[in-house]
Scaffold this motif. Structure first.
Motif, short mmCIF file in Angstrom:
data_model
loop_
_atom_site.label_atom_id
_atom_site.label_comp_id
_atom_site.label_asym_id
_atom_site.label_seq_id
_atom_site.Cartn_x
_atom_site.Cartn_y
_atom_site.Cartn_z
N THR A 148 0.82 -1.22 0.00
CA THR A 148 0.00 0.00 0.00
C THR A 148 0.84 1.25 0.00
N GLY A 149 2.05 1.18 0.55
CA GLY A 149 2.92 2.36 0.58
C GLY A 149 2.29 3.51 1.31
N GLY A 150 2.23 4.68 0.66
CA GLY A 150 1.68 5.88 1.31
C GLY A 150 0.19 6.04 1.12
N TYR A 151 -0.49 5.04 0.49
CA TYR A 151 -1.92 5.18 0.24
C TYR A 151 -2.70 4.77 1.48
N VAL A 152 -3.52 5.68 2.01
CA VAL A 152 -4.27 5.37 3.23
C VAL A 152 -5.78 5.31 2.99
N GLY A 153 -6.25 5.64 1.78
CA GLY A 153 -7.67 5.53 1.47
C GLY A 153 -8.50 6.60 2.16
N HIS A 154 -9.82 6.50 1.98
CA HIS A 154 -10.73 7.50 2.54
C HIS A 154 -11.70 6.90 3.55
N ARG A 155 -11.93 5.60 3.49
CA ARG A 155 -12.96 5.02 4.36
C ARG A 155 -12.36 4.06 5.39
N ASN A 156 -11.84 2.94 4.90
CA ASN A 156 -11.32 1.95 5.84
C ASN A 156 -10.18 1.17 5.20
N LEU A 157 -9.57 0.32 5.98
CA LEU A 157 -8.40 -0.43 5.52
C LEU A 157 -8.75 -1.36 4.36
N GLU A 158 -9.90 -2.05 4.44
CA GLU A 158 -10.28 -3.01 3.39
C GLU A 158 -10.45 -2.29 2.05
N GLU A 159 -11.03 -1.08 2.08
CA GLU A 159 -11.19 -0.32 0.84
C GLU A 159 -9.82 0.07 0.28
N THR A 160 -8.92 0.50 1.16
CA THR A 160 -7.57 0.87 0.74
C THR A 160 -6.88 -0.29 0.06
N ILE A 161 -6.96 -1.47 0.68
CA ILE A 161 -6.32 -2.67 0.14
C ILE A 161 -6.92 -3.03 -1.21
N PHE A 162 -8.25 -3.00 -1.31
CA PHE A 162 -8.95 -3.37 -2.54
C PHE A 162 -8.55 -2.44 -3.69
N LYS A 163 -8.56 -1.13 -3.44
CA LYS A 163 -8.21 -0.16 -4.49
C LYS A 163 -6.75 -0.35 -4.93
#
Length: 487
Positions: free
Chosen positions: A305-320
């Motif tokens: 994931t690196g520096g990507y933290v997403g906007h909603r939750n961890l699962e969304e971050t991982i999926f994107k």
């Protein structure tokens, strides 16, 4: 989707870039001293038969003997119970007509087959095949049946009994009888010339040499969505136009001579993308990244994931991140020309639907790959494994060589490690010889450590062996390199 093909020619090198939607997708590089030989037909001589491996080595005139397996010598489709051992098929000194299926890669020689074939724009002629076929990439069953019917018609037009079979290539989708008949006539003429050379040529020698890269790329890569082919050599632009007029008239208007002042590979940042493709790390737009490590047995790709933290939750971050990685991985496989077994470690996803979508995205992104790929799904460990057909060296193997300092490991021994190696070597020398003084020649970093952090250990060693130890910096030595001179 729109695409362009850029061709850069110099006397020693031909480079081709395939660009789609302004992004480099594939790079082909061929040097005059190391031209690819896949598809070439040779008359070779068997130099060694290996019954234990069911294989043989064949001299085809290259630096290394090429390799052929028993099943590549027997007629296609031979049942397992009727297959013979290599000793019954070949013997040392025997002349053998073979075709290269894989370029020499690394320390491995070329791979060969006796199942010969010659390609054109729409067809592949196989003189020993008993039937016709259609590329698996043409999925519409009606189109497949139409093309089979056209092949039968084209064969009847030849006015002679045609031995062997034809495979209809993906590029033939939608073409008519005239184009297929023209291709078939060309291939049959070509094969007559090859057959004559098979009889008259000595061994080892080349019987059939495939087209140079800049023509081959037009034959193999040209599709309806390729809007333009730019070539920066005026002389070879004329040759390319002549080739297209004879075999691919629909492509003539799309071929142009590039006379711009900027180097052609500066368009679409092709040079920069090639340089990036030689690194381990691939940045994703989201802030995540891939780490790609080719090894002898397989290539591993790790997604982070690196520096990507997403906007909603961890699962969304991982999926994107995984979705973006799936598209990027498919591009990197083509760009780097990575082949063999490929293991992808996506970030763990708890939602099964997310897993399915990422896998679908990967498979969809691989559809445009001209090399045959097969995705076998997710393993018990959550890894995605796939295979990609390897026929030529990867981009890294073409452009790079192993680092002379680390020998290709990618790491160096620390100065501390080298210091302790020197201590052990001095003790060995002291036991074997009787010297008055020891002179250590080493790199600056190693000598600095010996005189600073390890000075107490050096004093203890001098006291133990009863001899003085001197140090001298050798500026041209690598960090791991040292010599001990007995004085």
């Amino acid at each position: 989707m729109s695409g362009e093909v850029l061709i850069n020619l110099t006397p020693m090198e031909t480079r081709v870039a395939v660009v789609e939607n302004g992004v480099l997708q594939e790079a082909f590089i061929e040097r005059s001293r190391r031209r690819g030989i896949v598809g070439n037909i040779y008359k070779g001589r068997v130099v060694r038969v290996l019954p234990g491996m069911q294989a043989a080595f064949v001299d085809i005139g290259l630096d290394r003997a090429a390799f052929i397996h028993a099943h590549e010598v027997m007629p296609p489709g031979t049942p397992a119970e009727e297959q013979l051992s290599i000793g019954h098929l070949l013997h040392e000194g025997q002349a053998l007509v073979v075709q290269v299926t894989k370029d020499p890669i690394g320390s491995k020689g070329a791979r060969l087959t006796t199942h010969l074939s010659v390609p054109s724009r729409y067809l592949v002629y196989m003189p020993d095949a008993p039937h016709h076929g259609v590329s698996q990439r043409i999925e519409d069953e009606r189109e497949r049946e139409r093309l089979r019917g056209l092949i039968e018609e084209a064969q009847a037009q030849q006015g002679q009994e045609v031995v062997g079979g034809f495979i209809v290539r993906t590029a033939a989708e939608g073409v008519g009888l005239e184009e297929l008949a023209t291709d078939m006539h060309f291939l049959l003429r070509l094969w007559r010339k090859v057959s004559e050379r098979k009889v008259t040529a000595g061994a080892p020698s080349v019987i059939y040499d495939d087209l140079p890269l800049f023509m081959r790329i037009l034959r193999d890569v040209m599709r309806d969505d390729i809007e333009k082919v730019r070539i920066d050599s005026r002389e070879n632009h004329v040759k390319l136009i002549e080739f297209a007029e004879e075999f691919m008239p629909d492509a003539v208007e799309r071929i142009e001579h590039y006379a711009g002042e900027r180097p052609i590979f500066d368009l679409f940042s092709v040079e920069d993308e090639i340089q990036k493709a030689l690194g381990r790390k691939v940045q994703l737009k989201s802030g995540g990244y891939l780490v790609i490590d080719p090894t002898e047995a397989m290539t591993t790709i790790d997604v982070n994931t690196g520096g990507y933290v997403g906007h909603r939750n961890l699962e969304e971050t991982i999926f994107k991140t995984n979705l973006e990685a799936a598209t990027a991985i498919a591009r990197q496989l083509r760009l780097r020309n990575l082949g063999g077994i490929i293991i992808i470690d996506f970030i763990d996803m708890e939602d099964p639907e997310h897993q399915r979508q990422v896998l679908r995205m990967l498979e969809k992104s691989l559809e445009r790959d001209h090399a045959k790929t097969k995705c076998t799904g997710v393993t018990e460990l959550g890894l995605v494994q796939l295979t990609r057909k390897r026929t030529r060296e990867s981009l890294e193997q073409t452009l790079c060589e192993a680092c002379p300092t680390c020998g290709g490991r990618g790491t160096l021994k620390t100065p501390e490690t080298v210091c302790y190696e020197i201590f052990r070597e001095i003790l060995r020398e002291e036991r074997a010889y009787s010297a008055e003084t020891y002179m250590v020649l080493a790199a600056q970093a190693v000598v600095d450590r010996l005189l600073d952090e390890e000075s107490a250990a050096v004093a203890d060693l001098e006291e133990f062996i009863g001899k003085p130890i001197r140090f001298q910096v050798e500026t041209h030595y690598s960090q791991e390199q040292y010599d001990i001179v007995l004085m």
